[in-house]
Design a protein around this motif. Structure first.
Motif, PDB file in Angstrom:
ATOM      1  N   LEU A   1       0.840  -1.209   0.000  1.00 57.67           N
ATOM      2  CA  LEU A   1       0.000   0.000   0.000  1.00 57.67           C
ATOM      3  C   LEU A   1       0.874   1.257   0.000  1.00 57.67           C
ATOM      4  CD1 LEU A   1      -2.939   1.143   0.222  1.00 57.67           C
ATOM      5  CD2 LEU A   1      -2.612   1.193   2.681  1.00 57.67           C
TER       6      LEU A   1
ATOM      7  N   ILE B   1       0.985  -0.116 -10.172  1.00 55.66           N
ATOM      8  CA  ILE B   1       0.021  -0.119  -9.055  1.00 55.66           C
ATOM      9  C   ILE B   1      -1.335  -0.634  -9.523  1.00 55.66           C
ATOM     10  CG2 ILE B   1      -1.288   1.374  -7.501  1.00 55.66           C
ATOM     11  CD1 ILE B   1       1.233   3.217  -7.458  1.00 55.66           C
ATOM     12  N   LYS B   2      -1.878   0.001 -10.574  1.00 56.61           N
ATOM     13  CA  LYS B   2      -3.253  -0.318 -10.966  1.00 56.61           C
ATOM     14  C   LYS B   2      -3.399  -1.703 -11.572  1.00 56.61           C
ATOM     15  CE  LYS B   2      -5.023   4.274 -11.197  1.00 56.61           C
ATOM     16  NZ  LYS B   2      -5.524   5.402 -11.917  1.00 56.61           N
TER      17      LYS B   2
ATOM     18  N   LYS C   1      -2.012  -3.393  -6.587  1.00 62.59           N
ATOM     19  CA  LYS C   1      -3.238  -3.149  -5.814  1.00 62.59           C
ATOM     20  C   LYS C   1      -4.051  -4.438  -5.653  1.00 62.59           C
ATOM     21  CE  LYS C   1      -6.556  -1.529  -9.305  1.00 62.59           C
ATOM     22  NZ  LYS C   1      -7.165  -2.812  -9.610  1.00 62.59           N
TER      23      LYS C   1
ATOM     24  N   ARG D   1      -2.194  -6.634  -3.137  1.00 56.47           N
ATOM     25  CA  ARG D   1      -2.450  -6.078  -1.794  1.00 56.47           C
ATOM     26  C   ARG D   1      -3.852  -6.469  -1.301  1.00 56.47           C
ATOM     27  NH1 ARG D   1      -6.055  -2.015  -1.258  1.00 56.47           N
ATOM     28  NH2 ARG D   1      -5.047  -0.679  -2.802  1.00 56.47           N
TER      29      ARG D   1
END
Lengths: 56, 477
Positions: B198, B411-412, B416, B419
């Motif tokens: 995160l 990330i996208k 993410k 996570r």
């Protein structure tokens, strides 16, 4: 034996809610309109963080 | 012990840190694993992505469009209405093209299996005990994701953590958690590793895009509400558990579940405290997501003021966007902007809470002030990984548009979702370790609900005042 009975009962309640009650609710006009609107805009209201918000 | 006492007992004092650093404890292992995942995701995205210039936007800027080749191998299940199997595919609303989500689900599970099996080997855990337990954990997490994908659940913001908890609770409170699952049911470890991931999403560069109005509403309201609610809980309600007080204050004033998880880990909140805070937050969020936009429309409030108010008060990020969209496109953007700034505050808040806890809360009454050495000795190490990931990826994303696009895609498209799986595993573990009877006193305790209700009422007032100053007195041109 009683604990397996409790487990089966809990699973049956979950199945009844998720496969019966919630699909029925999803078709109620107010809910349907909210769900369709979110889907069309690609918004995920259950997003936990800003990186997850848009599905488009 | 009465129910009131059970729910307000303070968290146990921290175990004294060993004199030598244990590089393989949960905290450090979370840093190593989180770091490894981020490095692999970053270089994997670089190697397997194609980059091209997109259409110029309204400001004339040409964005870089990234097509990440790893995207289809990382993911979770999608939404469904009456048949859960539909959750394994996704239909494009415009083209009606159906895409299978199974490779993403399988890819994520396989990747996490390899990474956590490696961790088990490093820590000397017997694989014969870890592997069956971890496979079962992944299957339970998948079940939780499927439950959370039902349309009504998903589009009314009932996040997967709630269903992960439910899955674990049903097992532990009926047939009992099987002994062979327990070696893999390490909720804290999954939470800490997820928080390191995160950290990479907490990009400070995003703040610059958001402007002074958003910063005024978020950065002034959030600390005021957080600190005031914490003091209210300690001084007025006299809550015996400062960690429960802090987790509720943070999830209500910052950004819901993600803030609760981050601050809960920073102040070592008990699993029951985290569960209580998250359940309270989600219950109130559903109500506010529906009622607040209706109230704004009914009262004839300026939509921009209303949007900023929504962004500053509704806990959950997704629910803010859903509520903001009911007021219009511009309002949606403002609501998202305000919430994004609060999201980024997670980093600062978690760090501050961790330092405050080891410096003041953990100190015995009457003991002398804690020195820097002692603070360092007690400091939760995974927070360093969280802060380092945030700093590093903020710097990399600031290099140029290419690096910003690369970090954004990493990330996208990858981290993410990983996570999300880690948090889902964490809450399944918490459910598996929790007894209903231990949880009940927390929900039956009037102080927790009072804290939330009074804090949220104060939040509504402060956020509305700042939203009015920022967007009402000085309307956008």
């Amino acid at each position: 034996m009683f604990r397996y009975l409790k487990f089966t009962l809990a699973c049956a309640i979950i199945a009844a809610i998720w496969l019966g009650a919630l699909p029925w609710l999803a078709d109620r006009p107010a809910m349907r309109s909210h769900i369709d609107s979110m889907q069309q805009q690609g918004i995920d209201p259950s997003a936990m963080y800003y990186t997850e918000v848009y599905e488009r | 012990m009465s129910t009131q006492d059970a729910a307000t007992t303070p968290s146990p004092a921290p175990t004294p840190a060993p004199k030598g650093e244990n590089w393989f404890n949960d905290d450090w292992m979370a840093v190593w694993l989180g770091g490894l995942i981020l490095v692999l995701a970053f270089f994997g995205s670089f190697k397997f992505s194609t980059f091209k210039k997109g259409e110029p936007d309204k400001d004339g800027k040409t964005p870089i469009v990234v097509s990440n080749g790893l995207k289809s191998y990382v993911g979770k299940t999608g939404d469904w209405k009456s048949n859960p199997v539909d959750g394994f595919s996704k239909t494009d609303k415009k083209t009606q093209k159906v895409t299978s989500l199974a490779p993403g689900v399988l890819g994520s599970c396989a990747f996490l299996f390899v990474i956590f099996t490696l961790a088990a080997i490093v820590r000397g855990q017997p694989l014969s005990k870890f592997v069956p337990g971890f496979v079962a954990m992944l299957l339970l997490a998948l079940l939780a994701y499927l439950l959370s994908g039902q349309e009504v659940i998903k589009y009314y913001n009932l996040e997967y953590v709630l269903w992960a908890l439910l899955v674990g609770l049903i097992i532990s409170n009926t047939i009992g958690t099987p002994a062979w699952i327990k070696p893999a049911a390490n909720g804290e470890f999954y939470i800490k590793t997820g928080l390191v991931l995160l950290g990479a999403e907490v990009l400070f560069g995003e703040l610059i895009k958001l402007g002074p109005r958003g910063i005024l509403v978020s950065w002034v309201a959030t600390p005021i509400v957080l600190i005031t609610t914490f003091i209210f809980g300690q001084r007025i309600l006299r809550m015996k558990s400062p960690s429960l007080n802090m987790v509720i204050s943070a999830d209500m004033s910052v950004c819901g579940v993600s803030a609760a998880i981050a601050t809960g880990a920073a102040c070592r909140a008990k699993k029951e405290e985290l569960t209580t805070a998250i359940s309270l937050s989600l219950a109130f969020t559903v109500v506010m997501m529906i009622l607040q936009p209706q109230f704004i429309k009914w009262s004839g409030m300026n939509e921009n003021v209303g949007a900023a108010w929504i962004g500053g008060t509704i806990d959950s990020t997704g629910a803010v966007v859903a509520a903001g969209s009911l007021l219009g496109d511009e309002a949606e953007k403002i609501a998202v902007t305000i919430k994004m700034i609060q999201n980024i505050l997670i980093g600062v808040v978690s760090l501050a809470v961790a330092i405050y806890w080891v410096s003041y809360v953990d100190r015995a009454p009457g003991a002398p002030a804690v020195g820097v050495g002692e603070i360092w000795r007690r400091f939760p190490r995974f927070i360093l990984g969280f802060a380092a990931a945030s700093l590093l990826f903020s710097i990399v994303a600031s290099f140029d548009d290419f690096h910003a696009a690369l970090v954004g895609s990493m990330i996208k498209d990858i981290t993410k979702d990983l996570r999300g799986w880690l948090f889902c595993l964490a809450f399944v573990s918490i459910g598996l370790e929790t007894n209903f009877f231990e949880l009940a006193p927390y929900f039956a305790n009037w102080k927790t609900v009072t804290l939330y209700v009074v804090g949220q009422a104060f939040n509504l007032l402060v956020s509305f005042t700042l939203a009015y100053i920022a967007f009402g007195l000085y309307p956008m041109t």
